[in-house]
Design a protein around this motif. Structure first.
Motif, mmCIF file in Angstrom:
data_model
loop_
_atom_site.group_PDB
_atom_site.id
_atom_site.type_symbol
_atom_site.label_atom_id
_atom_site.label_comp_id
_atom_site.label_asym_id
_atom_site.label_seq_id
_atom_site.Cartn_x
_atom_site.Cartn_y
_atom_site.Cartn_z
ATOM 1 N N ASP A 47 33.774 61.121 31.671
ATOM 2 C CA ASP A 47 33.520 60.373 30.437
ATOM 3 C C ASP A 47 32.303 60.883 29.678
ATOM 4 O O ASP A 47 32.037 60.422 28.562
ATOM 5 C CB ASP A 47 33.371 58.879 30.727
ATOM 6 N N SER A 48 31.549 61.849 30.242
ATOM 7 C CA SER A 48 30.462 62.491 29.487
ATOM 8 C C SER A 48 30.810 63.948 29.200
ATOM 9 O O SER A 48 29.928 64.752 28.918
ATOM 10 C CB SER A 48 29.145 62.416 30.275
ATOM 11 N N TYR A 49 32.113 64.253 29.282
ATOM 12 C CA TYR A 49 32.603 65.624 29.075
ATOM 13 C C TYR A 49 31.929 66.589 30.052
ATOM 14 O O TYR A 49 31.746 67.759 29.746
ATOM 15 C CB TYR A 49 32.380 66.068 27.629
ATOM 16 N N VAL A 55 30.947 58.114 17.757
ATOM 17 C CA VAL A 55 31.753 59.334 17.690
ATOM 18 C C VAL A 55 31.097 60.411 18.522
ATOM 19 O O VAL A 55 29.922 60.728 18.338
ATOM 20 C CB VAL A 55 31.916 59.819 16.237
ATOM 21 N N ALA A 56 31.849 60.990 19.460
ATOM 22 C CA ALA A 56 31.309 62.011 20.365
ATOM 23 C C ALA A 56 31.568 63.391 19.820
ATOM 24 O O ALA A 56 32.503 63.612 19.049
ATOM 25 C CB ALA A 56 31.962 61.878 21.735
ATOM 26 N N ALA A 113 25.179 54.354 32.078
ATOM 27 C CA ALA A 113 25.176 55.746 31.632
ATOM 28 C C ALA A 113 25.418 55.768 30.132
ATOM 29 O O ALA A 113 26.373 55.154 29.641
ATOM 30 C CB ALA A 113 26.268 56.538 32.349
ATOM 31 N N HIS A 114 24.539 56.450 29.404
ATOM 32 C CA HIS A 114 24.622 56.475 27.940
ATOM 33 C C HIS A 114 25.457 57.683 27.499
ATOM 34 O O HIS A 114 24.926 58.724 27.123
ATOM 35 C CB HIS A 114 23.211 56.521 27.343
ATOM 36 N N THR A 115 26.782 57.521 27.550
ATOM 37 C CA THR A 115 27.667 58.638 27.219
ATOM 38 C C THR A 115 27.757 58.835 25.703
ATOM 39 O O THR A 115 27.320 57.979 24.922
ATOM 40 C CB THR A 115 29.083 58.422 27.787
#
Length: 370
Positions: free
Chosen positions: A173-175, A363-364, A195-197
């Motif tokens: 989930d954090s790539y 947005v990631a 965790a601050h993804t």
């Protein structure tokens, strides 16, 4: 005023059919057990989500409801396995998807000469089970007392009443890039990990009675865990954070396992029950420290393991703590690394409460640069 019947209804866990559309066979199980069942399929067939559901599901939960051929095959195979267990094994779970597939989408039917005449693969330490041939096995008390001594002694371990930690997290989930992470824990039974993804916070919180998971990649933004596997695991993590009470927190302690190895280090194995879940604890035979925990959750199609490997023990207020742990389960693998720990810190009780879902997702980036 809320009636008693409505109150009871509101307390019921979300079931698979309450969240997902077109659920036909896997009805009547909580959402988190439904997701564990998907992980079981993934492990059995060596598949990920898109292998079964197609690329159209990426970023679109609605598309998971499409009745694709692989899904129809899965329904038939569940019925086949259930029939075999019912008719040949008196309903006992003797056969699962993994029995035949063993990580392959197509079961093998022809013997492999290479496997027959090659060197056998290394044994999986998680497979070790209690043996009647083991004599003079160390008692669970002896192994646990040695563990407490290795951590710094029972008195010092008991003096740790809380801690906060900061570091980094990396996972699916954090790539698989590193993002900031925080841990909050109290010996009274509360623990949370945040965790601050890139898409938003991923949170696991336990207030001593209730547990929640939250994440931008979850089908339910904030899900309260139903009793069972995942809930037992969250509580177990809280108990392991303060080992002084570990003997009382778990039940049905058993020894008698053959010595096995993890990364070429001999380990002693102790089994216990955490809530309703079977747990194996692996202690380094040389140092006495806990090096691995494996928990088994029961799903509608079989048991799935969740494994945590502990490493990089450092002393904090006279007590050794693992500054790194790797979580491996059928849906992925994540790494947690602490940079700093504050012992016996005051912690806002809200840290352990139900997480608040964001009003809008973040947005990631399309790609994470390591």
């Amino acid at each position: 005023m809320i009636t008693f019947a409505l109150f009871v209804l509101l307390q019921q866990p979300l079931m698979a059919e309450d969240v997902f559309k077109n659920v036909q066979v896997l009805k009547g199980i909580p959402v988190n057990q439904f997701m564990e069942t998907m992980g079981f399929f993934s492990a059995a067939l060596g598949y990920n989500c898109t292998n079964c559901h197609g690329d159209a599901v990426l970023g679109n939960w609605e598309k998971y409801a499409d009745d694709v051929p692989v899904k129809r095959t899965a329904r038939r195979m569940i019925q086949v396995v259930n029939t075999i267990n019912k008719d040949l094994f008196a309903g006992r779970e003797a056969v699962t998807c993994y029995t035949c597939h063993r990580g392959s989408p197509t079961p093998k039917v022809i013997p492999s000469l290479m496997e027959q005449y090659s060197e056998p693969a290394a044994d999986d330490p998680n497979d070790v089970e209690i043996s009647r041939r083991i004599s003079a096995a160390s008692s669970a008390d002896d192994i646990l007392n040695r563990y407490l001594d290795a951590l710094g002694g029972a008195a010092r371990v008991a003096s740790l009443t809380s801690f906060t930690g900061r570091g980094n997290y990396e996972g699916f989930d954090s790539y698989h890039g590193k993002v900031a992470m925080e841990v909050y824990a109290k010996a009274t039974g509360q623990r949370s990990v945040i965790a601050h993804t890139q898409n938003g916070d991923s949170v696991t919180a336990y207030d001593g009675m209730n547990a929640w998971i939250m994440g931008p990649d979850k089908p339910v933004s904030v899900l309260e865990l139903a009793p069972g596997g995942d809930f037992d695991g969250v509580k177990l993590d809280s108990d392991l954070a303060f080992p002084a009470k570990l003997k009382q927190a778990l039940t049905d302690w058993r020894t008698g396992f053959p010595t096995t190895t993890i990364n070429d280090h001999p380990v002693q194995v102790v089994q216990a029950i955490a809530g309703g879940s079977r747990v194996k604890l692996f202690f380094d035979k040389e140092t006495g420290l806990l090096t691995r925990v494996v928990r088994y959750s029961q799903t509608i199609v079989g048991q799935v393991p969740t494994q945590i490997d502990y490493s990089d023990y450092r002393e904090v207020a006279g007590v050794k703590m693992p500054f790194q742990w790797r979580l491996t389960w059928t849906d992925g693998q994540s790494m947690y690394t602490l940079d700093e720990v504050q012992p016996n810190a005051a912690i806002d009780p809200a840290k352990f409460g139900k997480p608040v879902a964001p009003t809008a997702p973040v947005v990631a980036p399309a790609k994470v640069v390591r």
